[in-house]
Design an enzyme around this catalytic site. Structure first.
Site, PDB file in Angstrom:
ATOM      1  N   ILE A  47       0.842  -1.281   0.029  1.00  0.00           N
ATOM      2  CA  ILE A  47      -0.064  -0.030   0.022  1.00  0.00           C
ATOM      3  C   ILE A  47       0.796   1.375   0.015  1.00  0.00           C
ATOM      4  O   ILE A  47       0.537   2.157  -0.910  1.00  0.00           O
ATOM      5  CB  ILE A  47      -0.956  -0.018   1.205  1.00  0.00           C
ATOM      6  CG1 ILE A  47      -1.998  -1.227   1.137  1.00  0.00           C
ATOM      7  CG2 ILE A  47      -1.745   1.324   1.467  1.00  0.00           C
ATOM      8  CD1 ILE A  47      -2.852  -1.579   2.225  1.00  0.00           C
TER       9      ILE A  47
ATOM     10  N   ASP B 180      -8.386   7.853   8.194  1.00  0.00           N
ATOM     11  CA  ASP B 180      -9.598   6.860   7.861  1.00  0.00           C
ATOM     12  C   ASP B 180      -9.808   5.919   9.090  1.00  0.00           C
ATOM     13  O   ASP B 180     -10.606   4.944   8.764  1.00  0.00           O
ATOM     14  CB  ASP B 180      -9.339   6.127   6.558  1.00  0.00           C
ATOM     15  CG  ASP B 180     -10.388   5.299   5.964  1.00  0.00           C
ATOM     16  OD1 ASP B 180     -11.422   5.490   6.144  1.00  0.00           O
ATOM     17  OD2 ASP B 180      -9.903   4.225   5.636  1.00  0.00           O
TER      18      ASP B 180
ATOM     19  N   GLY C 163     -11.531   2.487   3.468  1.00  0.00           N
ATOM     20  CA  GLY C 163     -10.239   2.527   2.534  1.00  0.00           C
ATOM     21  C   GLY C 163     -10.471   1.193   1.775  1.00  0.00           C
ATOM     22  O   GLY C 163     -10.004   1.717   0.461  1.00  0.00           O
ATOM     23  N   SER C 164     -10.878   0.322   1.994  1.00  0.00           N
ATOM     24  CA  SER C 164     -11.310  -0.756   0.863  1.00  0.00           C
ATOM     25  C   SER C 164     -12.619  -1.059   0.425  1.00  0.00           C
ATOM     26  O   SER C 164     -12.960  -1.961  -0.245  1.00  0.00           O
ATOM     27  CB  SER C 164     -10.881  -2.286   1.640  1.00  0.00           C
ATOM     28  OG  SER C 164     -11.689  -2.516   2.661  1.00  0.00           O
TER      29      SER C 164
ATOM     30  N   GLU D 235     -12.153   2.212  17.011  1.00  0.00           N
ATOM     31  CA  GLU D 235     -13.400   2.418  16.230  1.00  0.00           C
ATOM     32  C   GLU D 235     -14.255   1.712  16.682  1.00  0.00           C
ATOM     33  O   GLU D 235     -14.345   0.457  17.169  1.00  0.00           O
ATOM     34  CB  GLU D 235     -12.815   1.969  14.902  1.00  0.00           C
ATOM     35  CG  GLU D 235     -11.750   2.674  14.073  1.00  0.00           C
ATOM     36  CD  GLU D 235     -11.435   2.257  12.751  1.00  0.00           C
ATOM     37  OE1 GLU D 235     -11.906   1.342  12.384  1.00  0.00           O
ATOM     38  OE2 GLU D 235     -10.243   2.502  12.415  1.00  0.00           O
TER      39      GLU D 235
ATOM     40  N   ARG E 179      -3.740   1.885  10.589  1.00  0.00           N
ATOM     41  CA  ARG E 179      -4.524   1.648  11.766  1.00  0.00           C
ATOM     42  C   ARG E 179      -4.298   2.878  12.904  1.00  0.00           C
ATOM     43  O   ARG E 179      -3.500   3.272  13.055  1.00  0.00           O
ATOM     44  CB  ARG E 179      -3.790   0.265  12.408  1.00  0.00           C
ATOM     45  CG  ARG E 179      -4.390  -1.013  11.912  1.00  0.00           C
ATOM     46  CD  ARG E 179      -5.733  -1.397  11.794  1.00  0.00           C
ATOM     47  NE  ARG E 179      -6.138  -2.670  11.097  1.00  0.00           N
ATOM     48  CZ  ARG E 179      -6.427  -2.656  10.166  1.00  0.00           C
ATOM     49  NH1 ARG E 179      -6.827  -1.708   9.201  1.00  0.00           N
ATOM     50  NH2 ARG E 179      -7.126  -3.995   9.716  1.00  0.00           N
TER      51      ARG E 179
ATOM     52  N   HIS F 119     -13.219   4.473   8.203  1.00  0.00           N
ATOM     53  CA  HIS F 119     -12.560   3.394   7.929  1.00  0.00           C
ATOM     54  C   HIS F 119     -13.120   2.687   6.440  1.00  0.00           C
ATOM     55  O   HIS F 119     -13.837   1.306   6.550  1.00  0.00           O
ATOM     56  CB  HIS F 119     -12.571   2.229   8.898  1.00  0.00           C
ATOM     57  CG  HIS F 119     -11.444   1.281   8.689  1.00  0.00           C
ATOM     58  ND1 HIS F 119     -10.854   0.575   9.973  1.00  0.00           N
ATOM     59  CD2 HIS F 119     -10.841   0.776   7.665  1.00  0.00           C
ATOM     60  CE1 HIS F 119      -9.972  -0.069   9.440  1.00  0.00           C
ATOM     61  NE2 HIS F 119     -10.022  -0.381   8.097  1.00  0.00           N
TER      62      HIS F 119
END
Ligand code: DGY
Length: 321
Positions: free
Chosen positions: A160, A264, A289-290, A269, A240, A287
């Protein structure tokens, strides 16, 4: 067919992934996406041969110790696997797998979104417009950080991190990075390696955190290290939340040491530090990202590929143990 492995899927997953799971396994799906606590996870694993889990479930040594003997594999629908104690799983003969590669582009895209959002003050600008506070066009208002020509520091130059670097080069940024080991020249592509992450921080006019969470990286970006950043740096975290010390970062934005943050991911969380909400120049995402349709299906298929290998007697491509 009764001889298909029993697969407990702990969260609601994309329809095409659930359809494949139901076709190849005796799948126990989570139709209403209920949240399992540790006891419920263990109870629901009774008789299961494999678990398909997400980063929202924590497999501590204690939980793994209490799993039934029938469980042979845990496939996580994520590249990060800090929520699973791999050593404890190994001790019980349970294979653990993750889903690398398939979410690299989506996550790198979100890192660039966070960089731009924080550098160009998206939150403040949108609020101005949405709250009816937009007056005349203003030559000296809403001035942000220009990305072209700036030094981008990348903490963690895995897949990444390298995809972030590739995109940032397109913006004319100069790449500095810190990583456990130096990359080969073909992967480095001119990026400047800093064996000492503190030296990298001193160069990072913009910082992108892309390393995994590990005992070495937890709380990495604390007050002492933030002080090493150039004044007015932009900080982005798409890895993270626990890599960042939230009170220290919030204080740095308030003081102007950091001119903007793009996040993000967060500690604890979804119960993130609400101090971020008081910062006009915090570009905050939950969160995601994906979170593209293609990526989430690919993650599920990758997890199932790993389980197919385990139950087909082959090495799992993404085995972590
Ligand atoms: C990952 O794959 O690690 C994402 O952050 C989702 O948990």
């Amino acid at each position: 067919m009764t001889d298909r492995p029993v697969l407990f899927v702990t969260r609601k997953l994309p329809a095409d992934v659930e359809a494949r799971a139901a076709q190849d396994y005796t799948a126990r799906l989570n139709d209403d996406d209920r949240q399992y606590d540790a006891d419920a996870l263990i109870a629901s694993s009774a008789g299961a041969n494999a678990l398909l889990v997400c980063s929202t479930e924590r497999f501590s040594p204690e939980v793994i110790q209490r799993l039934p003997d029938s469980v042979k594999a845990i496939a996580t629908f994520s590249v990060g696997y800090e929520h699973i104690d791999v050593d404890a799983a190994t001790a019980r003969g349970i294979t653990v797998t993750n889903t690398p590669d398939v979410l690299t582009d989506a996550t790198a895209d979100i890192a660039l979104l966070c960089l731009l959002g924080a550098a160009r003050r998206q939150n403040e600008a949108s609020a101005m417009l949405r709250e009816g506070k937009w007056g005349r066009w203003d030559a000296i208002g809403m001035l942000g950080v220009h990305m072209s020509g700036k030094r981008l520091g990348i903490l963690g130059m895995g897949r990444i991190g390298r995809a972030v670097a590739q995109r940032a080069r397109g913006f004319g940024m100069k790449i500095h990075y810190s990583n456990r080991s130096r990359l080969s020249p073909d992967l480095e592509q001119g990026a400047i390696f800093h064996a000492n992450p503190e030296e990298m921080l001193a160069q990072a006019e913009l910082l992108s955190i892309n390393c995994p969470s590990s005992p070495e990286t937890v709380n990495f970006l604390n007050a002492e290290r933030i002080a090493l950043l150039p004044d007015g740096a932009v900080v982005v975290n798409t890895a993270r939340g626990n890599i960042v010390d939230d009170p220290a970062l919030i204080a740095a934005v308030k003081s102007g040491k950091v001119s903007g943050v793009g996040l993000d991911v967060f500690n604890r969380e979804p119960h993130f530090d609400k101090g971020y909400l008081e910062l006009p120049n915090a570009f905050l995402l939950p969160h995601i990202g994906s979170a593209t349709t293609d990526t989430r299906s690919a993650m599920g298929f990758r997890a199932l590929d790993n389980l197919d290998a385990v139950f087909g007697g082959k090495p799992a491509p993404d085995a972590l143990n």
